[in-house]
Structures are given as C-alpha cells and as structure tokens.
Design a protein around this motif. Structure first.
Motif, PDB file in Angstrom:
ATOM      1  N   TYR A 127       0.804  -1.229   0.081  1.00  0.00           N
ATOM      2  CA  TYR A 127      -0.056   0.024  -0.031  1.00  0.00           C
ATOM      3  C   TYR A 127       0.884   1.155   0.057  1.00  0.00           C
ATOM      4  O   TYR A 127       0.761   2.229  -0.929  1.00  0.00           O
ATOM      5  N   ALA A 128       1.860   1.387   0.779  1.00  0.00           N
ATOM      6  CA  ALA A 128       2.749   2.507   0.894  1.00  0.00           C
ATOM      7  C   ALA A 128       3.526   2.600  -0.213  1.00  0.00           C
ATOM      8  O   ALA A 128       3.605   3.784  -0.588  1.00  0.00           O
ATOM      9  N   GLY A 129       4.146   1.435  -0.762  1.00  0.00           N
ATOM     10  CA  GLY A 129       4.866   1.238  -1.951  1.00  0.00           C
ATOM     11  C   GLY A 129       4.246   1.858  -3.192  1.00  0.00           C
ATOM     12  O   GLY A 129       4.713   2.631  -3.824  1.00  0.00           O
ATOM     13  N   GLU A 130       2.947   1.656  -3.428  1.00  0.00           N
ATOM     14  CA  GLU A 130       2.396   2.034  -4.565  1.00  0.00           C
ATOM     15  C   GLU A 130       1.820   3.387  -4.453  1.00  0.00           C
ATOM     16  O   GLU A 130       1.495   3.980  -5.470  1.00  0.00           O
ATOM     17  N   GLN A 282     -11.244  -9.157   0.238  1.00  0.00           N
ATOM     18  CA  GLN A 282     -12.086  -9.668  -0.640  1.00  0.00           C
ATOM     19  C   GLN A 282     -11.269 -10.824  -1.416  1.00  0.00           C
ATOM     20  O   GLN A 282     -11.631 -11.424  -2.329  1.00  0.00           O
ATOM     21  N   GLY A 283      -9.832 -10.902  -1.124  1.00  0.00           N
ATOM     22  CA  GLY A 283      -9.043 -11.848  -1.652  1.00  0.00           C
ATOM     23  C   GLY A 283      -8.453 -11.567  -2.929  1.00  0.00           C
ATOM     24  O   GLY A 283      -7.809 -12.391  -3.577  1.00  0.00           O
ATOM     25  N   HIS A 284      -8.672 -10.060  -3.399  1.00  0.00           N
ATOM     26  CA  HIS A 284      -7.985  -9.919  -4.817  1.00  0.00           C
ATOM     27  C   HIS A 284      -6.339  -9.828  -4.653  1.00  0.00           C
ATOM     28  O   HIS A 284      -5.906  -9.293  -3.547  1.00  0.00           O
ATOM     29  N   ARG A 285      -5.848 -10.483  -5.488  1.00  0.00           N
ATOM     30  CA  ARG A 285      -4.250 -10.687  -5.430  1.00  0.00           C
ATOM     31  C   ARG A 285      -3.701  -9.373  -6.071  1.00  0.00           C
ATOM     32  O   ARG A 285      -4.199  -8.745  -6.906  1.00  0.00           O
ATOM     33  N   LEU A 286      -2.383  -8.968  -5.591  1.00  0.00           N
ATOM     34  CA  LEU A 286      -1.898  -7.906  -6.129  1.00  0.00           C
ATOM     35  C   LEU A 286      -0.667  -8.466  -7.214  1.00  0.00           C
ATOM     36  O   LEU A 286       0.221  -9.268  -6.826  1.00  0.00           O
ATOM     37  N   PRO A 287      -0.783  -8.112  -8.680  1.00  0.00           N
ATOM     38  CA  PRO A 287      -0.132  -8.728  -9.488  1.00  0.00           C
ATOM     39  C   PRO A 287       1.455  -8.184  -9.398  1.00  0.00           C
ATOM     40  O   PRO A 287       1.466  -7.154  -9.085  1.00  0.00           O
ATOM     41  N   TYR A 288       2.203  -8.675  -9.960  1.00  0.00           N
ATOM     42  CA  TYR A 288       3.523  -8.279  -9.941  1.00  0.00           C
ATOM     43  C   TYR A 288       3.876  -7.103 -11.344  1.00  0.00           C
ATOM     44  O   TYR A 288       4.431  -6.087 -11.216  1.00  0.00           O
ATOM     45  N   HIS A 289       3.066  -7.436 -12.257  1.00  0.00           N
ATOM     46  CA  HIS A 289       3.015  -6.472 -13.509  1.00  0.00           C
ATOM     47  C   HIS A 289       1.304  -6.013 -13.755  1.00  0.00           C
ATOM     48  O   HIS A 289       0.801  -6.954 -13.713  1.00  0.00           O
ATOM     49  N   ASP A 290       1.122  -4.748 -13.866  1.00  0.00           N
ATOM     50  CA  ASP A 290      -0.427  -4.362 -14.178  1.00  0.00           C
ATOM     51  C   ASP A 290      -0.485  -4.860 -15.787  1.00  0.00           C
ATOM     52  O   ASP A 290       0.120  -4.826 -16.396  1.00  0.00           O
ATOM     53  N   SER A 291      -1.741  -5.300 -15.801  1.00  0.00           N
ATOM     54  CA  SER A 291      -2.277  -5.400 -17.076  1.00  0.00           C
ATOM     55  C   SER A 291      -2.499  -3.970 -17.918  1.00  0.00           C
ATOM     56  O   SER A 291      -2.367  -2.928 -17.270  1.00  0.00           O
ATOM     57  N   ALA A 292      -2.666  -3.993 -19.212  1.00  0.00           N
ATOM     58  CA  ALA A 292      -2.531  -2.699 -19.950  1.00  0.00           C
ATOM     59  C   ALA A 292      -3.632  -1.858 -19.324  1.00  0.00           C
ATOM     60  O   ALA A 292      -3.745  -0.606 -19.218  1.00  0.00           O
ATOM     61  N   LYS A 293      -4.979  -2.646 -19.126  1.00  0.00           N
ATOM     62  CA  LYS A 293      -6.008  -1.911 -18.685  1.00  0.00           C
ATOM     63  C   LYS A 293      -5.741  -1.090 -17.163  1.00  0.00           C
ATOM     64  O   LYS A 293      -5.955   0.227 -17.179  1.00  0.00           O
ATOM     65  N   ALA A 294      -5.158  -1.999 -16.365  1.00  0.00           N
ATOM     66  CA  ALA A 294      -4.912  -1.429 -15.183  1.00  0.00           C
ATOM     67  C   ALA A 294      -3.985  -0.306 -15.269  1.00  0.00           C
ATOM     68  O   ALA A 294      -4.093   0.786 -14.458  1.00  0.00           O
ATOM     69  N   ALA A 295      -2.942  -0.403 -16.097  1.00  0.00           N
ATOM     70  CA  ALA A 295      -1.851   0.577 -16.143  1.00  0.00           C
ATOM     71  C   ALA A 295      -2.371   1.856 -16.723  1.00  0.00           C
ATOM     72  O   ALA A 295      -2.101   2.951 -16.343  1.00  0.00           O
ATOM     73  N   ALA A 296      -3.325   1.737 -17.649  1.00  0.00           N
ATOM     74  CA  ALA A 296      -4.153   2.878 -18.232  1.00  0.00           C
ATOM     75  C   ALA A 296      -4.737   3.624 -17.157  1.00  0.00           C
ATOM     76  O   ALA A 296      -4.668   4.809 -16.926  1.00  0.00           O
ATOM     77  N   PHE A 297      -5.571   2.886 -16.132  1.00  0.00           N
ATOM     78  CA  PHE A 297      -6.167   3.417 -15.249  1.00  0.00           C
ATOM     79  C   PHE A 297      -5.329   4.212 -14.209  1.00  0.00           C
ATOM     80  O   PHE A 297      -5.621   5.436 -13.867  1.00  0.00           O
ATOM     81  N   LYS A 298      -4.239   3.659 -13.979  1.00  0.00           N
ATOM     82  CA  LYS A 298      -3.347   4.188 -12.827  1.00  0.00           C
ATOM     83  C   LYS A 298      -2.621   5.456 -13.474  1.00  0.00           C
ATOM     84  O   LYS A 298      -2.398   6.515 -12.677  1.00  0.00           O
ATOM     85  N   ILE A 299      -2.423   5.414 -14.721  1.00  0.00           N
ATOM     86  CA  ILE A 299      -1.729   6.511 -15.408  1.00  0.00           C
ATOM     87  C   ILE A 299      -2.773   8.074 -15.326  1.00  0.00           C
ATOM     88  O   ILE A 299      -2.306   9.067 -14.921  1.00  0.00           O
TER      89      ILE A 299
END
Length: 470
Positions: A127-130, A282-299
């Motif tokens: 959480y802090a790192g991201e 809810q058990g959602h895993r934290l991926p090592y690399h974001d998907s293209a969609k997740a990366a776009a949302f973060k940008i």
C-alpha cells in the motif's frame, strides 16, 4: 546562496507541507551489502518513543530472515487495523529516498514468497509502496524530502539526501564551520546501507565467524558472535532512527502554520487506504505487473492527482502561489475595466480587462482561468497585448458573472487553474471502462478485412500527394 552565506538552512515556506499522523510509524531498515532485498536489521517505533530493534546475524539464511519479517507483521497488522477503525490512513516515515526505495522493493518481492505471514507483510507494505510515486501522497514519507520542502541549504539537492547533513544545516553546531560540521555528519550512513569500510573491516569478519560457529555447531560461540553483530548494527541503525525522529519533531513544531491544502489530501489518502484493504479482504491478488487496462487507469489517476494537488496548493499555500506567479502559471493582475455588454435582447456578455507586469505568462486566447480566492468566477482569455512594461489581458466572464461585476477596480486578483475535482477520477474511470469494453483492432489478434479501393490508383503517387498539399 543565503544559506551558504550565513552557514545555516533557510526556511522557504511558513505553512506545513506534509501531514504528520499522530501514530505515524518510523521504519528504519538496513540491508546487507550485495543483498538489496534483505533486511539485516530493523528499528521500528513512533515519534517520541524508543525503537524496537531486531537484528539478523546473517540475513542470507532464509529461515532467519523470515523470522525477522514475522516479528514485524503484528506491528503492522495492529497499526493498519487501528487506522481502519478510525477511518484514517497509515503513515510510514523513512530516513531518505534510498530507504524508501528499499521498502518499496521489499514489498514487491515479499508478497510472492511461499510463506503466508511474509506474504501478508509484503501486501501491507505494498500500500505504502504503490502510493509513494503519487503526487501529494501522505502514506510513505522520506524525512529528507519532507525537510527539503520546508528548508533550503547551501549544498546541492543530491547532498540533501543525507539526513544527517541536512539536519546539520538546519541546526548547525555553534562556533563551528558549517562545511566541516556537515563533513563530520556525512561519515555516518543515513540510508539503507552500512559504510563499505565498516562492512569490510568489522561486519564481514564477524558474520564469517558466526557462520563458522554455526557450521561447527558451537552454540555458545554462535550466540557470542550473534550478540556482537547486533551491537555493531545497533550502533549504525539507532542514529538513523533518531535522525528520522528529529526530522519529524522539527516539522511538528507549532511555528509552522496550518495548510488547508493538506485536508483534502488526508481525505483522499483515507479513501485510497479503505479501498486497498477492502480489496485484500475480498481476496484480490496484487499482480507483479499491471495489465494494460490497469496501467492505463493508474496513469489517468496520477495525471488527475497532479492537477488536483497543484490546484489545491495554489488556493491555500502562499509559497506555492508565489512560485506560480513567478513562473507565470498564475495570472496576478490589476483589474482596470469590467463591462456588461448587451449583445441582443436579454443577452449580455461580461468582459474584464487586467494589467500585469509579469514577463513570462503562460496563457493564450481561449484559456480559462479561475479566480483563486473566489471559485465562482471564471474568465476565458480573448486577447493578450503587450504595452511597454505591462501586459493587458482581456477576457469574457464564463462563470460567476454577478460576482465578477462586484470586483473592485484597481484591486489585484490571482487567476489560475480550476479548483480541485477529487471525484473527477471516478467519472473518468467510468468513461474509460466503457471505451475499453471493446478494444480496438490494434490491441487484438484479429486483423480487419481489407477494404477495396473505390478510386483508380494514380499513375504517379508522389505527384498525386504533392497535388494534395498545394
């Protein structure tokens, strides 16, 4: 230059630039040379509280390393649970940007281990790192960056990354040359690494003797060398922890004025933390690399946050506004004219004219600027004309027409970007989700069918293209 001349750091702001949570945790970690993803020692505590210290004689042994990490887990579980109960957010303080990067790297690596407890610790640290690269974030604070936001020293910015040197500039020893005092302070490490000479001359021989005793199964000698290593490491880690506490204490003084711009940042941080923990529940895993969609949302989220933080500080932080006026991103002008012009029956246009002596204005016709002290007033620039030492800026009032007509002639006003829209990110996510529901052919495996040409191909393609651009 003034700091160098007087031999003491100079305050560059009067308002506090960071939030200091009442229960913020200080996390000081050291890694072994050549083992960037290890934790040789850790000191953890809070402002005004002595540290709890744990040292591993040789962190290259996985079982010993995991024992230290399991020892840390209850501290963070309890702290995060308390923050959730109080609907606030956790805040971790480290000594420098190097220490911040070390914790971020550990968070990435630990959550993919085969030990459930270590994995959980990696998730909590994630959480802090991201949050650390996000503009205006308050979850993971480097003491050096926090102090640099409040003080200017007589050395280069890269040299300010040594927390001991930075604190020496802020509180120099009386009667001593500041550069000599800084040189002495720099002899003690303040990051995530120990001094190479210390490693070669003292630490490495002690670790070798410890491993030899372990190999010989000599428990008494093994304990002796482990305690010796602990004493060596404590001599390094305690001053770093103390310096981080000193930085927090300086920024906690009542001399710093409150900064209303920090209030929405705290609310945003609490909302982000609540969402992060709900996803873990809810058990959602934290991926090592974001998907293209997740990366776009973060940008998109990062870009929106930059605009919101800038707009918030321009409205509430006097130093930020003065810097923006100096750079030309904020228009500071004297109102010389305001008119209500009748265009047609029951149709009126409200116009304003301001003059300014700013040399490097970043505005052009069509730009919209908002009154930084009255969010109801917005003008659209129609013309910028230079007349001698002044620029004359004409505009049409788009919002707040009645308030604009009540502004005093000859008064000075500041205009800049629109006020922060913290809910805009969610709306933009919804639009992006709709658009990305059907990915374009450029992002898929299927190639669209060829479309037959309806015109005859020209004999000379180059001549045809040149004809188009004439």
């Amino acid at each position: 230059m003034r700091a160098l001349e007087h031999g003491e750091a100079v305050r560059i702001v009067r308002q506090r630039q960071v939030i200091i949570q009442p229960r913020a945790h200080i996390v000081t970690m050291l890694s072994m040379a050549g083992e960037d993803t290890s934790v040789h020692a850790v000191a953890i505590g809070r402002l005004g509280v002595p540290p709890q210290i744990k040292v591993v004689a040789d962190p290259r042994r996985r079982d010993d390393q995991y024992e230290l990490l399991r020892w840390l887990l209850p501290h963070f579980e309890a702290y995060y649970a308390q923050c959730r109960a109080e609907q606030t957010f956790p805040q971790l303080w480290v000594s420098s940007e190097g220490a911040l990067g070390h914790l971020d790297t550990l968070a990435d690596r630990l959550r993919f281990t085969d030990d459930a407890d270590v994995q959980r610790l990696g998730e909590l640290w994630t959480y802090a790192g991201e949050r650390s690269p996000i503009t205006g974030q308050q979850a993971l604070i480097s003491a050096t960056s926090a102090l640099r936001a409040h003080y200017a020293t007589g050395q280069q910015e890269t040299e300010d990354e040594h927390l001991g040197a930075l604190l020496t500039w802020i509180a120099p020893p009386p009667g001593r040359d500041i550069l000599a005092a800084v040189a002495m302070a720099e002899k003690h490490p303040m990051g995530a690494k120990t001094d190479p000479r210390f490693d070669a001359d003292e630490l490495q021989p002690a670790v070798e003797l410890f491993n030899k005793a372990r190999k010989d199964d000599d428990r008494r000698v093994q304990v002796f060398h482990a305690e010796r290593i602990q004493q060596m490491i404590e001599g390094v880690i305690r001053p770093i922890y103390t310096a981080t506490q000193a930085a927090m204490a300086i920024l906690s003084r009542p001399e710093w004025l409150d900064n209303p711009a920090l209030l929405p940042l705290a609310e945003e941080e609490a909302a982000q933390f609540a969402g992060f923990m709900e996803a873990r529940d809810q058990g959602h895993r934290l991926p090592y690399h974001d998907s293209a969609k997740a990366a776009a949302f973060k940008i998109v989220a990062r870009e929106r946050t930059v605009d919101n933080v800038e707009a918030a500080f321009l409205r509430h932080d006097r130093a930020a506004r003065e810097r923006a006026v100096e750079s030309g991103t904020v228009l500071r002008g004297t109102l010389v004219d305001r008119q209500k012009v009748r265009l047609a029956p029951r149709t009126f246009e409200y116009r304003m004219v301001l003059t300014t002596h700013q040399d490097s204005l970043h505005l052009r016709a069509g730009d919209e600027f908002w009154h930084l002290d009255d969010p109801k007033v917005c003008i659209r620039i129609t013309e910028v004309e230079r007349r001698g030492p002044f620029s004359w800026v004409s505009g049409i009032v788009e919002d707040g027409k009645r308030a604009a007509m009540e502004l005093d002639i000859a008064a000075i006003f500041d205009f800049g970007p629109e006020r922060p829209d913290w809910g805009g990110t969610v709306r933009e996510f919804m639009q992006m989700g709709t658009r990305l529901a059907a990915p374009p052919w450029t992002h898929g495996d299927a190639v669209p069918a060829a479309t037959p040409a309806t015109r005859a191909r020209p004999n000379d393609l180059l001549a045809a293209v040149e004809e188009l651009v004439r």
